[in-house]
Write an enzyme that holds these catalytic residues in place. Structure first.
Site, PDB file in Angstrom:
ATOM      1  CB  CYS A   1      -5.265 -30.637  -4.764  1.00  0.00           C
ATOM      2  SG  CYS A   1      -6.288 -31.968  -5.453  1.00  0.00           S
TER       3      CYS A   1
ATOM      4  CG  HIS B   1      -8.779 -27.761  -5.956  1.00  0.00           C
ATOM      5  ND1 HIS B   1      -7.524 -27.243  -6.245  1.00  0.00           N
ATOM      6  CD2 HIS B   1      -8.763 -29.042  -6.397  1.00  0.00           C
ATOM      7  CE1 HIS B   1      -6.800 -28.165  -6.856  1.00  0.00           C
ATOM      8  NE2 HIS B   1      -7.521 -29.265  -6.958  1.00  0.00           N
TER       9      HIS B   1
ATOM     10  CD  GLU C   1      -7.325 -23.832  -5.108  1.00  0.00           C
ATOM     11  OE1 GLU C   1      -6.938 -24.594  -6.013  1.00  0.00           O
ATOM     12  OE2 GLU C   1      -7.616 -24.250  -3.956  1.00  0.00           O
TER      13      GLU C   1
END
Length: 302
Positions: free
Chosen positions: A142, A235, A237
Site C-alpha cells: 500500500c 491489502h 494481508e
C-alpha cells in the site's frame, strides 16, 4: 516449517490457536537448518494486528523463517505501548550492519501527506537505499508500495476524488510470472486508500512490470524488471473484518465514508463479511518466499 518469533510476542498464542506452526528461539537454535531472515518495517498504527496478519502468512510455507520487527526511530507510534516496541522491535541503526533474505515494508495512514512531508521520510529513504544491497527481495504494501515507486522509480501518487475502499476484482496480465503462479486469471483483493499511481507511467517504464490491474481500483501488483522490488497497492494481508473495522472507525469519527464496495453481503454493514481473497494471499506470500527469497538468496551472505 515454522516461523521463529520471540517467545512472549502476543501474536504467538493467537497463531497457535489457528494451528499456524510457530517456534520460539530455544527450539529453533537446536535445528541444523539455514532459516530465512525476514525483517518487517511495520509502519501501521495498530502494530499488533499487522504482526498477526503477516506472521500468519509467513508461517504457511515449507520454509523456516526468522522474523525481526523494525520501527522508525524518528517517529514513535501512539497506538502501541512503548513496552511492546522496546521488547519486540528494533531500529534501523541496530540492524543496518546486517543482511536479510527478505523485507516487508507495510502501509501507513499518511497518504494525504507529500512524501517529503512525512516526518520519517529521510529515515525511510535511507532504509530503502540500504535494502538495495542488504536485502535479497523487498515486498512493499500500500503506502509502502507508493513510497517505493516514488523513491526508486520517480513515479508519484495522485489524490482520488473519493476513497477507493472495498474488495475489487483484478485481472492478471502475465500468469507465467512466478509471483502469481497458481493465481486465477481474475482474483479479488481489498483496497483502502485515498491515492493511486499512474497506470500509464508504470506500463511505460521499462524497469517495471505490471502484473495485475483493476478496472475500478487501478494498478495493483507491480514487480521490478530485476525482480528486486514487489509493490502491492492494496491489502491482501487484511483479515475478513479489517475493512469493517476501518469503516466503523471512520463513521464513529464523523468522517464521510461510503460503505466498502463488494464487501458486506447485500452492502449491509450489520452482516458478517466473507474473506474472498485468502487463498490468493497465501499463494502470493508462498511464491514470494520461495521464488524471490529462498531461491535467490545466498546461503552465506558476504
Amino acid at each position: 516449517m515454522p516461523i521463529k518469533i520471540p517467545k512472549q510476542l502476543p501474536a504467538a498464542e493467537l497463531l497457535k490457536k489457528e494451528k499456524i506452526f510457530i517456534m520460539d528461539e530455544e527450539r529453533a537454535v537446536a535445528q541444523d537448518i539455514r532459516p530465512l531472515n525476514i525483517i518487517i518495517l511495520n509502519l501501521m498504527p495498530e502494530k499488533e494486528k499487522t504482526e498477526l496478519q503477516l506472521l500468519r502468512l509467513l508461517g504457511n510455507t515449507p520454509l523456516q523463517v526468522n522474523v525481526t520487527f523494525m520501527n522508525t526511530a524518528t517517529y514513535e507510534s501512539k497506538n502501541v505501548s512503548k513496552t511492546h516496541l522496546d521488547t519486540f522491535y528494533t531500529t534501523f541503526e541496530e540492524v543496518k550492519h546486517r543482511k536479510y533474505d527478505g523485507m516487508i515494508i507495510t502501509g501507513a495512514p499518511i497518504e494525504h501527506l507529500k512524501f517529503e512531508d512525512v516526518n520519517y521520510w529521510s529515515e525511510m529513504t535511507e532504509i530503502m537505499d540500504w535494502s538495495k544491497t542488504n536485502v535479497t527481495s523487498v515486498l512493499h504494501i500500500c503506502w509502502g508500495a507508493q513510497a517505493a515507486l516514488y523513491h526508486h522509480y520517480g513515479i508519484g501518487k495522485f489524490e482520488l476524488s473519493k476513497k477507493c475502499f472495498g474488495v475489487f476484482s483484478h485481472r492478471l496480465s502475465d500468469p507465467t510470472v512466478n509471483l502469481v503462479r497458481g493465481f486465477n486469471d481474475e482474483f479479488y483483493a481489498p483496497v483502502s486508500r485515498y491515492t493511486s499511481v499512474s497506470y500509464d507511467e508504470i506500463i511505460n517504464d521499462t524497469r517495471l512490470n505490471l502484473l495485475s490491474n483493476s478496472k475500478e481500483a487501478g494498478v495493483f501488483l507491480v514487480i521490478s524488471e530485476d525482480e528486486k522490488h514487489i509493490m502491492i497497492t492494496g491489502h491482501l494481508e487484511y483479515d475478513a473484518t479489517t475493512l469493517a473495522e476501518e469503516y466503523a472507525r471512520d463513521v464513529n469519527k464523523g468522517i464521510e465514508i461510503d460503505v466498502p464496495e463488494n464487501y458486506f453481503p447485500n452492502d449491509n454493514p450489520s452482516r458478517q463479511p466473507l474473506n474472498s481473497w485468502r487463498s490468493h494471499t497465501h499463494l502470493l506470500f508462498y511464491n514470494w518466499l520461495n521464488y524471490y527469497v529462498y531461491q535467490e538468496t545466498p546461503y552465506e551472505w558476504e
